[in-house]
Design a protein around this motif. Structure first.
Motif, PDB file in Angstrom:
ATOM      1  N   PRO A 551       0.833  -1.208   0.000  1.00 49.03           N
ATOM      2  CA  PRO A 551       0.000   0.000   0.000  1.00 49.03           C
ATOM      3  C   PRO A 551       0.861   1.249   0.000  1.00 49.03           C
ATOM      4  N   LEU A 552       0.450   2.241  -0.784  1.00 48.80           N
ATOM      5  CA  LEU A 552       1.237   3.458  -0.944  1.00 48.80           C
ATOM      6  C   LEU A 552       0.424   4.677  -0.560  1.00 48.80           C
ATOM      7  N   ALA A 553       1.106   5.793  -0.384  1.00 45.75           N
ATOM      8  CA  ALA A 553       0.413   7.059  -0.199  1.00 45.75           C
ATOM      9  C   ALA A 553      -0.243   7.448  -1.518  1.00 45.75           C
ATOM     10  N   PRO A 554      -1.393   8.122  -1.467  1.00 40.74           N
ATOM     11  CA  PRO A 554      -2.110   8.416  -2.714  1.00 40.74           C
ATOM     12  C   PRO A 554      -1.457   9.530  -3.514  1.00 40.74           C
ATOM     13  N   ASP A 555      -1.598   9.449  -4.847  1.00 42.29           N
ATOM     14  CA  ASP A 555      -1.237  10.578  -5.698  1.00 42.29           C
ATOM     15  C   ASP A 555      -2.539  11.271  -6.102  1.00 42.29           C
ATOM     16  N   ASP A 556      -2.507  12.077  -7.114  1.00 42.21           N
ATOM     17  CA  ASP A 556      -3.697  12.828  -7.509  1.00 42.21           C
ATOM     18  C   ASP A 556      -4.639  12.013  -8.388  1.00 42.21           C
ATOM     19  N   ALA A 557      -4.276  10.775  -8.673  1.00 40.79           N
ATOM     20  CA  ALA A 557      -5.107   9.960  -9.551  1.00 40.79           C
ATOM     21  C   ALA A 557      -6.374   9.514  -8.832  1.00 40.79           C
ATOM     22  N   SER A 558      -7.413   9.283  -9.599  1.00 40.11           N
ATOM     23  CA  SER A 558      -8.675   8.772  -9.075  1.00 40.11           C
ATOM     24  C   SER A 558      -8.939   7.401  -9.649  1.00 40.11           C
ATOM     25  N   MET A 559      -9.811   6.640  -8.961  1.00 37.60           N
ATOM     26  CA  MET A 559     -10.217   5.343  -9.480  1.00 37.60           C
ATOM     27  C   MET A 559     -11.521   5.504 -10.253  1.00 37.60           C
ATOM     28  N   LYS A 560     -11.538   5.012 -11.483  1.00 40.03           N
ATOM     29  CA  LYS A 560     -12.699   5.108 -12.361  1.00 40.03           C
ATOM     30  C   LYS A 560     -13.403   3.763 -12.394  1.00 40.03           C
ATOM     31  N   PHE A 561     -14.654   3.729 -11.927  1.00 37.86           N
ATOM     32  CA  PHE A 561     -15.410   2.484 -11.873  1.00 37.86           C
ATOM     33  C   PHE A 561     -16.102   2.211 -13.196  1.00 37.86           C
ATOM     34  N   SER A 562     -16.249   0.942 -13.502  1.00 29.55           N
ATOM     35  CA  SER A 562     -16.952   0.526 -14.711  1.00 29.55           C
ATOM     36  C   SER A 562     -18.436   0.837 -14.573  1.00 29.55           C
ATOM     37  N   GLN A 563     -19.148   0.863 -15.690  1.00 28.16           N
ATOM     38  CA  GLN A 563     -20.582   1.145 -15.665  1.00 28.16           C
ATOM     39  C   GLN A 563     -21.341   0.108 -14.843  1.00 28.16           C
ATOM     40  N   LYS A 564     -20.875  -1.114 -14.854  1.00 29.77           N
ATOM     41  CA  LYS A 564     -21.516  -2.170 -14.064  1.00 29.77           C
ATOM     42  C   LYS A 564     -21.497  -1.842 -12.584  1.00 29.77           C
ATOM     43  N   HIS A 565     -20.523  -1.055 -12.181  1.00 25.34           N
ATOM     44  CA  HIS A 565     -20.388  -0.671 -10.777  1.00 25.34           C
ATOM     45  C   HIS A 565     -20.604   0.828 -10.582  1.00 25.34           C
TER      46      HIS A 565
END
Length: 740
Positions: A551-565
């Protein structure tokens, strides 16, 4: 012995005798208790003060307590009797003088290196001292037998706010600790040596050599030794309450309770050595000191979550409010930890106080007591914590409480037989995670966003409550007792520690059709700090469909969820894990780099979802809409939907600030009591669709007025206007037992 009192909802305040300082003189008692009855109160709490009753050994004077019972009987109110300890002592708040000076009982040793003899008029005796226990048991037995015969008695408090007790390092407590270790390690000292040797080799040859650790870390000892000491302290405190409870049950079957505080429902439970689930198993019903002026307790979602944690830990799934502010709290200055308050008297408004009282009732409270009915007249707290004025006259604030009590008394049977319905969602908020995280030392700080454990379960609860979905809180004790069988969905906020038996039960829950949703960082270590090379440990990688090891410290990236979710985008918060999905698992969300940010998996008949960042504490802090939409979409797939529909006509009003509580009769769909709370200062015109069919109107129990309802399939639609801090208490017209 005394005249019968009809069915009541226990409501009133703490009064006389008190356990510390000086109460109002006895010539005022008759008028005061008579005024309680006129106000509509049904109960007051009295204290058993050992040091006052038995000033000389063997000469017990119960005259003050007898007189309080006599007046309660005269005026037709009940008494809740605080029998056991208060704060730091097992029996009463102060030990009798003779117990200290005649028998030289063991004074408390709160520090391991402190061998100095305490001095002065105030003495604390270790609750493990055998002489104190023997003498205390004799006093308790006589007191229990004396008042168990009274019809005026309602219930017993076996310890007032036990979390204020301090641990002891005296020889008596050390002996109990060694006995506890023998039981835990099945009498095998080699097993203990192996468990305690993670920091440096431990080579005890005999149990008598073992002493409690002074701390943890490379200066004082390993994590395992300190964790054992912490869990022993929790068990020892819960066992002490259980000891007094068992004495009561030899003579009386009326309810036993003890009031925990906000400290015990958050991270501070580590310092207070309280485990509400263990304490709850040693009593009939858990109690609470529900003050809203301290810390973050004024926030509605914080109080809501704490009330549900208390209810979930109580053996009967109801709880008592044994203390709450009832008027002026501080006479001259603000409480020390309420940094936003100005110097001067600290008060809550009548509207806010009544709102919070109804919030407690809506969450399952079956008793409410304010602290106090009348102020002490000497020493600390004289001139504050009072419902009535110094001279006993009745200000507006106590009349407002009387009006609420009158409603509850009129419909006492209806409220007493209705409870919070069994939810379909559980939140795992285990005591072991709190203790483990505190002992590790790097998972908590004073920064708002860093209380990962507390903010995790609080955020999960906030999200569900604001969506109209009920939830319970589970401890590992509950999981081991097969409590997961009751639920469709298990939310697992911040759970880095994991043992095999808990993992096995989570796996079995999913396999038979349950849905489990977890977040970073999940299953990295055992409860005693041993690292797994891949997470989640204990075989749960097959259940959740992934592994991770960094596990790492977060960067500015976001997680993009699929349409199913849900197709949402969630920013990383606190942690950022790149997950390695197993071959048959589904990548539910990705980072811009393409790495897996969330993994969904099918296991047996059930499903799992794991997100590589913090979801729930993020919602607690910011009400993140993407997190809300993700969780609600997963719940909908599991067949979990809101328990009502709500809308607010004012466009600037956030309908999540309206809280809707439901109390239902076991096994019945209709006839629920609905408590609707407006937590803002703004007026709200609310439309509600409630899951009750064939209802033409609802009685508003506070006013007696009827609110018309329109049927639509299996729903009843109503409209009502709530003023700022307003409360509506509704029951379908025609419900059996509804009194006009």
């Amino acid at each position: 012995m005394s005249k019968k009192v009809s069915v009541i909802f226990p409501f009133g305040g703490s009064y006389v005798p008190v356990a510390k300082s000086t109460e109002v003189s006895m010539d005022k008692w008759d008028e005061d208790i008579g005024n309680m009855r006129k106000l509509g109160f049904s109960l007051f709490r009295a204290f058993v003060a050992w040091d006052r009753i038995e000033k000389i050994e063997g000469a017990r004077d119960y005259s003050m307590l007898d007189y309080a019972f006599e007046l309660a009987e005269k005026h037709g109110v009940k008494v809740m009797l605080n029998l056991g300890g208060v704060f730091c002592n097992l029996v009463s708040i102060y030990p009798p003088w003779w117990l200290v000076h005649k028998y030289d009982c063991q004074r408390l040793m709160p520090e391991p290196y402190d061998r100095a003899r305490p001095f002065g008029p105030r003495q604390e005796i270790c609750m493990d001292d055998p002489v104190m226990r023997e003498k205390g048991e004799g006093f308790l037995r006589e007191t229990i037998k004396r008042y168990a015969a009274s019809d005026t008695l309602h219930s017993w408090v076996v310890w007032n706010e036990p979390m204020l007790r301090r641990p002891c390092y005296c020889p008596h407590t050390q002996a109990r600790f060694r006995d506890w270790l023998k039981k835990k390690y099945a009498g095998n000292i080699e097993t203990l040596n192996a468990q305690w040797s993670t920091e440096f080799p431990v080579l005890y040859e005999d149990w008598s050599q073992i002493e409690p650790p002074a701390g943890t870390g490379f200066r004082q000892g390993g994590i395992s030794t300190w964790l054992d000491w912490q869990y022993f302290q929790q068990d020892n405190l819960a066992g002490a309450l259980g000891w007094i409870n068992s004495l009561v049950k030899e003579y009386d079957q009326r309810p036993t309770t003890s009031n925990v505080m906000r400290f015990d429902l958050g991270d501070e439970a580590y310092e207070t050595h309280t485990d509400i689930h263990k304490i709850g198993r040693n009593l009939d019903v858990l109690g609470y000191s529900q003050y809203t002026i301290y810390g973050d307790c004024a926030l509605p979602h914080v109080m809501s979550a704490r009330l549900d944690r208390l209810r979930s830990a109580s053996a009967c799934r109801d709880f008592y409010v044994i203390e709450a502010e009832a008027g002026r709290v501080s006479f001259g200055s603000a409480p020390s930890d309420n940094t936003e308050a100005s110097p001067g008297p600290v008060c809550t408004s009548d509207a806010d106080r009544i709102l919070r009282n109804w919030q407690a009732v809506g969450h399952g409270a079956k008793c409410w007591l304010g602290w106090k009915y009348r102020t002490r007249v000497a020493d600390t707290q004289s001139g504050c914590y009072n419902m009535v004025a110094f001279d006993g006259s009745l200000p507006k604030r106590v009349k407002a409480l009387g009006e609420m009590s009158t409603v509850l008394q009129k419909h006492a049977a209806l409220f007493n037989e209705r409870h919070v319905p069994q939810p379909e969602v559980a939140i795992l908020a285990a005591n072991s995670t709190c203790v483990w995280g505190k002992v590790e030392g790097h998972l908590f700080s004073d920064k708002k966003e860093d209380s990962y454990w507390r903010r995790g379960w609080m955020g999960a609860h906030r999200l569900l409550r604001e969506a109209g979905i009920g939830s319970d809180f589970l401890d590992d004790l509950d999981v081991r007792e097969n409590a997961l069988d009751k639920y469709k969905v298990l939310l697992i906020p911040f759970r880095p520690n994991l043992e095999q038996d808990i993992a096995d039960r989570i796996a079995a829950f999913v396999k038979r059709g349950g849905v489990a949703i977890a977040e970073s960082i999940f299953g990295y270590k055992s409860d005693f700090g041993r690292l797994y090379y891949h997470a989640p440990g204990c075989g749960l990688e097959k259940v959740f469909g992934y592994t991770t090891a960094d596990p790492l410290a977060p960067d500015d990236a976001s997680m993009k969820f699929s349409q199913k979710h849900g197709g949402g985008e969630i920013k990383n918060f606190i942690f950022q894990e790149v997950l390695a999905p197993l071959p048959d698992a589904e990548i539910a969300a990705r980072y811009p780099s393409g790495g897996a940010a969330a993994v969904a998996n099918t296991y047996g008949k059930g499903r799992t979802l794991m997100a590589g960042t913090f979801l729930f504490s993020q919602y607690e802090i910011s009400r993140n809409e993407a997190v809300r939409n993700l969780i609600l979409s997963e719940l909908k797939k599991a067949g979990v939907t809101p328990g009502y529909e709500i809308s607010v006509k004012e466009k600037t009003f956030d309908m999540r600030d309206i809280e809707v509580c439901r109390l239902a009769k076991d096994g019945e769909a209709g006839g629920s009591i609905w408590v609707i709370l407006n937590h803002t200062d703004k007026k709200a015109r609310v439309s509600l669709s409630l899951p009750e069919s064939g209802v033409k109107g609802y009685a508003e129990l506070q006013t007696g007025k009827t609110i018309a309802a329109k049927g639509a399939k299996k729903l009843s639609k109503i409209e009502l206007s709530l003023p700022g801090k307003g409360v509506a208490v509704l029951l379908a017209k025609g419900t059996e037992g509804l009194r006009d």
